[in-house]
Write a protein that holds these residues in place. Structure first.
Motif, PDB file in Angstrom:
ATOM      1  N   GLN B  26       0.830  -1.214   0.000  1.00  0.00           N
ATOM      2  CA  GLN B  26       0.000   0.000   0.000  1.00  0.00           C
ATOM      3  C   GLN B  26       0.861   1.258   0.000  1.00  0.00           C
ATOM      4  N   ILE B  27       1.946   1.224   0.792  1.00  0.00           N
ATOM      5  CA  ILE B  27       2.845   2.387   0.850  1.00  0.00           C
ATOM      6  C   ILE B  27       3.520   2.600  -0.504  1.00  0.00           C
ATOM      7  N   ARG B  28       3.929   1.514  -1.127  1.00  0.00           N
ATOM      8  CA  ARG B  28       4.555   1.640  -2.454  1.00  0.00           C
ATOM      9  C   ARG B  28       3.577   2.292  -3.437  1.00  0.00           C
ATOM     10  N   GLN B  29       2.349   1.825  -3.400  1.00  0.00           N
ATOM     11  CA  GLN B  29       1.346   2.363  -4.334  1.00  0.00           C
ATOM     12  C   GLN B  29       1.112   3.860  -4.097  1.00  0.00           C
ATOM     13  N   ASP B  30       0.917   4.246  -2.810  1.00  0.00           N
ATOM     14  CA  ASP B  30       0.588   5.647  -2.507  1.00  0.00           C
ATOM     15  C   ASP B  30       1.799   6.572  -2.628  1.00  0.00           C
ATOM     16  N   PHE B  31       2.925   6.169  -2.022  1.00  0.00           N
ATOM     17  CA  PHE B  31       4.069   7.090  -1.922  1.00  0.00           C
ATOM     18  C   PHE B  31       4.952   7.101  -3.166  1.00  0.00           C
ATOM     19  N   VAL B  32       5.031   5.961  -3.847  1.00  0.00           N
ATOM     20  CA  VAL B  32       5.904   5.881  -5.027  1.00  0.00           C
ATOM     21  C   VAL B  32       5.098   6.097  -6.304  1.00  0.00           C
ATOM     22  N   ASP B  33       4.026   5.339  -6.465  1.00  0.00           N
ATOM     23  CA  ASP B  33       3.307   5.350  -7.743  1.00  0.00           C
ATOM     24  C   ASP B  33       2.329   6.519  -7.879  1.00  0.00           C
ATOM     25  N   THR B  34       1.526   6.768  -6.831  1.00  0.00           N
ATOM     26  CA  THR B  34       0.449   7.759  -6.970  1.00  0.00           C
ATOM     27  C   THR B  34       0.929   9.187  -6.695  1.00  0.00           C
ATOM     28  N   TYR B  35       1.540   9.414  -5.535  1.00  0.00           N
ATOM     29  CA  TYR B  35       1.890  10.795  -5.141  1.00  0.00           C
ATOM     30  C   TYR B  35       3.363  11.148  -5.393  1.00  0.00           C
ATOM     31  N   HIS B  36       4.168  10.171  -5.769  1.00  0.00           N
ATOM     32  CA  HIS B  36       5.598  10.407  -6.055  1.00  0.00           C
ATOM     33  C   HIS B  36       6.295  11.159  -4.908  1.00  0.00           C
ATOM     34  N   LEU B  37       6.006  10.747  -3.687  1.00  0.00           N
ATOM     35  CA  LEU B  37       6.614  11.408  -2.522  1.00  0.00           C
ATOM     36  C   LEU B  37       8.007  10.870  -2.241  1.00  0.00           C
ATOM     37  N   VAL B  38       8.234   9.613  -2.551  1.00  0.00           N
ATOM     38  CA  VAL B  38       9.576   9.027  -2.409  1.00  0.00           C
ATOM     39  C   VAL B  38       9.861   8.174  -3.644  1.00  0.00           C
ATOM     40  N   SER B  39      11.154   8.006  -3.931  1.00  0.00           N
ATOM     41  CA  SER B  39      11.509   7.157  -5.074  1.00  0.00           C
ATOM     42  C   SER B  39      11.485   5.683  -4.635  1.00  0.00           C
ATOM     43  N   ALA B  40      11.489   4.783  -5.588  1.00  0.00           N
ATOM     44  CA  ALA B  40      11.516   3.345  -5.269  1.00  0.00           C
ATOM     45  C   ALA B  40      12.784   3.005  -4.496  1.00  0.00           C
ATOM     46  N   ASP B  41      13.907   3.635  -4.868  1.00  0.00           N
ATOM     47  CA  ASP B  41      15.166   3.381  -4.154  1.00  0.00           C
ATOM     48  C   ASP B  41      15.085   3.852  -2.705  1.00  0.00           C
ATOM     49  N   ALA B  42      14.487   5.034  -2.514  1.00  0.00           N
ATOM     50  CA  ALA B  42      14.366   5.564  -1.151  1.00  0.00           C
ATOM     51  C   ALA B  42      13.480   4.657  -0.305  1.00  0.00           C
ATOM     52  N   LEU B  43      12.441   4.102  -0.930  1.00  0.00           N
ATOM     53  CA  LEU B  43      11.565   3.192  -0.183  1.00  0.00           C
ATOM     54  C   LEU B  43      12.339   1.928   0.206  1.00  0.00           C
ATOM     55  N   SER B  44      13.160   1.421  -0.709  1.00  0.00           N
ATOM     56  CA  SER B  44      13.979   0.243  -0.380  1.00  0.00           C
ATOM     57  C   SER B  44      14.918   0.558   0.779  1.00  0.00           C
ATOM     58  N   GLU B  45      15.470   1.763   0.752  1.00  0.00           N
ATOM     59  CA  GLU B  45      16.364   2.209   1.834  1.00  0.00           C
ATOM     60  C   GLU B  45      15.608   2.207   3.171  1.00  0.00           C
ATOM     61  N   ALA B  46      14.394   2.718   3.143  1.00  0.00           N
ATOM     62  CA  ALA B  46      13.586   2.774   4.365  1.00  0.00           C
ATOM     63  C   ALA B  46      13.301   1.369   4.891  1.00  0.00           C
ATOM     64  N   VAL B  47      12.981   0.452   3.963  1.00  0.00           N
ATOM     65  CA  VAL B  47      12.697  -0.929   4.365  1.00  0.00           C
ATOM     66  C   VAL B  47      13.948  -1.567   4.965  1.00  0.00           C
ATOM     67  N   LEU B  48      15.084  -1.321   4.343  1.00  0.00           N
ATOM     68  CA  LEU B  48      16.346  -1.878   4.847  1.00  0.00           C
ATOM     69  C   LEU B  48      16.639  -1.372   6.251  1.00  0.00           C
ATOM     70  N   VAL B  49      16.466  -0.081   6.447  1.00  0.00           N
ATOM     71  CA  VAL B  49      16.699   0.510   7.769  1.00  0.00           C
ATOM     72  C   VAL B  49      15.755  -0.135   8.793  1.00  0.00           C
ATOM     73  N   GLY B  50      14.495  -0.314   8.406  1.00  0.00           N
ATOM     74  CA  GLY B  50      13.526  -0.933   9.307  1.00  0.00           C
ATOM     75  C   GLY B  50      13.888  -2.352   9.665  1.00  0.00           C
ATOM     76  N   ARG B  51      14.367  -3.098   8.693  1.00  0.00           N
ATOM     77  CA  ARG B  51      14.715  -4.518   8.927  1.00  0.00           C
ATOM     78  C   ARG B  51      15.949  -4.634   9.808  1.00  0.00           C
ATOM     79  N   ALA B  52      16.874  -3.702   9.638  1.00  0.00           N
ATOM     80  CA  ALA B  52      18.157  -3.808  10.338  1.00  0.00           C
ATOM     81  C   ALA B  52      18.107  -3.219  11.745  1.00  0.00           C
ATOM     82  N   THR B  53      17.017  -2.574  12.075  1.00  0.00           N
ATOM     83  CA  THR B  53      16.931  -1.881  13.356  1.00  0.00           C
ATOM     84  C   THR B  53      16.196  -2.752  14.364  1.00  0.00           C
ATOM     85  N   PRO B  54      16.697  -2.820  15.604  1.00  0.00           N
ATOM     86  CA  PRO B  54      15.947  -3.558  16.627  1.00  0.00           C
ATOM     87  C   PRO B  54      14.590  -2.904  16.866  1.00  0.00           C
ATOM     88  N   GLY B  55      13.638  -3.703  17.313  1.00  0.00           N
ATOM     89  CA  GLY B  55      12.308  -3.165  17.580  1.00  0.00           C
ATOM     90  C   GLY B  55      11.326  -3.574  16.512  1.00  0.00           C
TER      91      GLY B  55
END
Lengths: 194, 138
Positions: B26-55
């Motif tokens: 859903q985030i990919r659709q809204d933020f990348v495809d529809t509103y172009h708020l972040v690039s696909a690469d930036a979204l991957s970066e965010a996911v990586l940070v989330g996966r690598a962070t405790p919590g």
């Protein structure tokens, strides 16, 4: 025993924010901590897990909200969710702000992989501990029926939420001999009427 | 793009998912495809940070909010992360109220057992992924 808000928040912040790879490992750490302190028994933990699975959003935060509410009502729920989410959110914010690529460094990669392996083991341990009370109470036919149903639906590609809903319906429809609790309702889950 | 809209978009994603990373499509659709708020690469970066962070793994929405509109977006992301958790409270209260009914007790027990069964593949996959990564790093 009921903890203070500070004790609850500290324990949740510590247990939730020291695992990588998802909330299941954190739930197992919280179960151990709660049981060791007498704050919740295994079956109450099971209730929190069930509720968290059926709540939208991040499971571990729903688990913490339920546990906090059970122990200290609204203040407990708010403190538990804040304690579970703020440390991780701050780290994520800091990393996003500096755009640090963690996976660039081999030492970090090794540490993350080891952390993920430990988390995987904790998740398996969590599965075992969730069904242990039912098996000990002689309810293994119930456990086997539901586990096989869930496993089969997983293998055919159903989503977890659909699997849980179908399992819930199946569990409530099983013959009473199979589904009836062998032990009295766990402490803390009995009905209280106003 | 207002903070409120970013919050609502992130909330739409978190409230319609049932796991930390379940909100990603859903985030990919809204933020990348529809509103172009972040690039696909930036979204991957965010996911990586989330996966690598405790919590909580879902905390990656904080990074998505930040990358979209800066620190107000990070706050909106945190709020979108925690808001659905409070839906657990009425659910817990309802379940506890009816727990003395054998059918309801059996229903809750079935959710616990099925949830445990579903943990087995995710635990194995997590451990296997970790071993694969370690072998690759050798």
């Amino acid at each position: 025993m009921t903890p203070s808000i500070r004790q609850l928040a500290w324990l949740i912040a510590r247990d939730v924010n020291r695992t990588v790879g998802g909330g299941n490992a954190s739930m197992e750490l919280l179960r151990r901590s709660f049981e060791a302190r007498g704050w919740a028994d295994a079956q109450t933990h099971g209730l929190f897990v069930a509720v968290s699975r059926l709540t939208p959003g991040t499971n571990i935060l729903a688990y913490c909200a339920a546990a906090g509410w059970r122990l200290q009502r609204w203040r407990g729920a708010a403190a538990a969710v804040a304690a579970a989410s703020i440390p991780g959110a701050l780290i994520v914010f800091g990393l996003a702000a500096t755009l640090v690529r963690l996976d660039r460094y081999p030492a970090i990669q090794i540490a993350l992989s080891l952390g993920m392996f430990v988390a995987g083991m904790l998740v398996l341990s969590s599965a075992f501990n969730l069904v242990k009370p039912y098996v000990r109470a002689g309810r293994w036919p119930f456990v086997a029926t539901i586990a096989m149903l869930a496993g089969a639906l997983y293998l055919v590609g159903w989503t977890p939420v659909r699997i849980l809903l179908v399992s819930a319906v199946a569990g409530s429809l099983l013959p009473p001999k199979t589904s009836a609790p062998a032990a009295p309702a766990p402490k803390g889950t009995e009905v209280t009427r106003a | 793009m207002s903070v409120a809209l970013v919050y609502l978009l992130l909330l739409k994603a978190t409230v319609t998912s049932f796991a930390g990373m379940g909100s990603l499509p859903q985030i990919r659709q809204d933020f990348v495809d529809t509103y172009h708020l972040v690039s696909a690469d930036a979204l991957s970066e965010a996911v990586l940070v989330g996966r690598a962070t405790p919590g909580p793994m879902g905390a990656y929405v904080v990074a998505v909010g930040y990358l979209a509109i800066g620190w107000p977006g990070a706050v909106a992301g945190w709020l979108a992360l925690i808001t659905p958790a409070f839906a657990a409270l009425p659910l817990l209260a309802t379940v506890q109220r009816w727990l003395h009914v054998p059918r309801v007790r059996a229903l809750v027990d079935a959710v616990v057992v099925a949830g445990a069964a579903l943990l087995i593949p995710s635990g194995i996959l997590l451990a296997v992924d970790a071993v694969r990564q370690l072998l690759r790093l050798r």
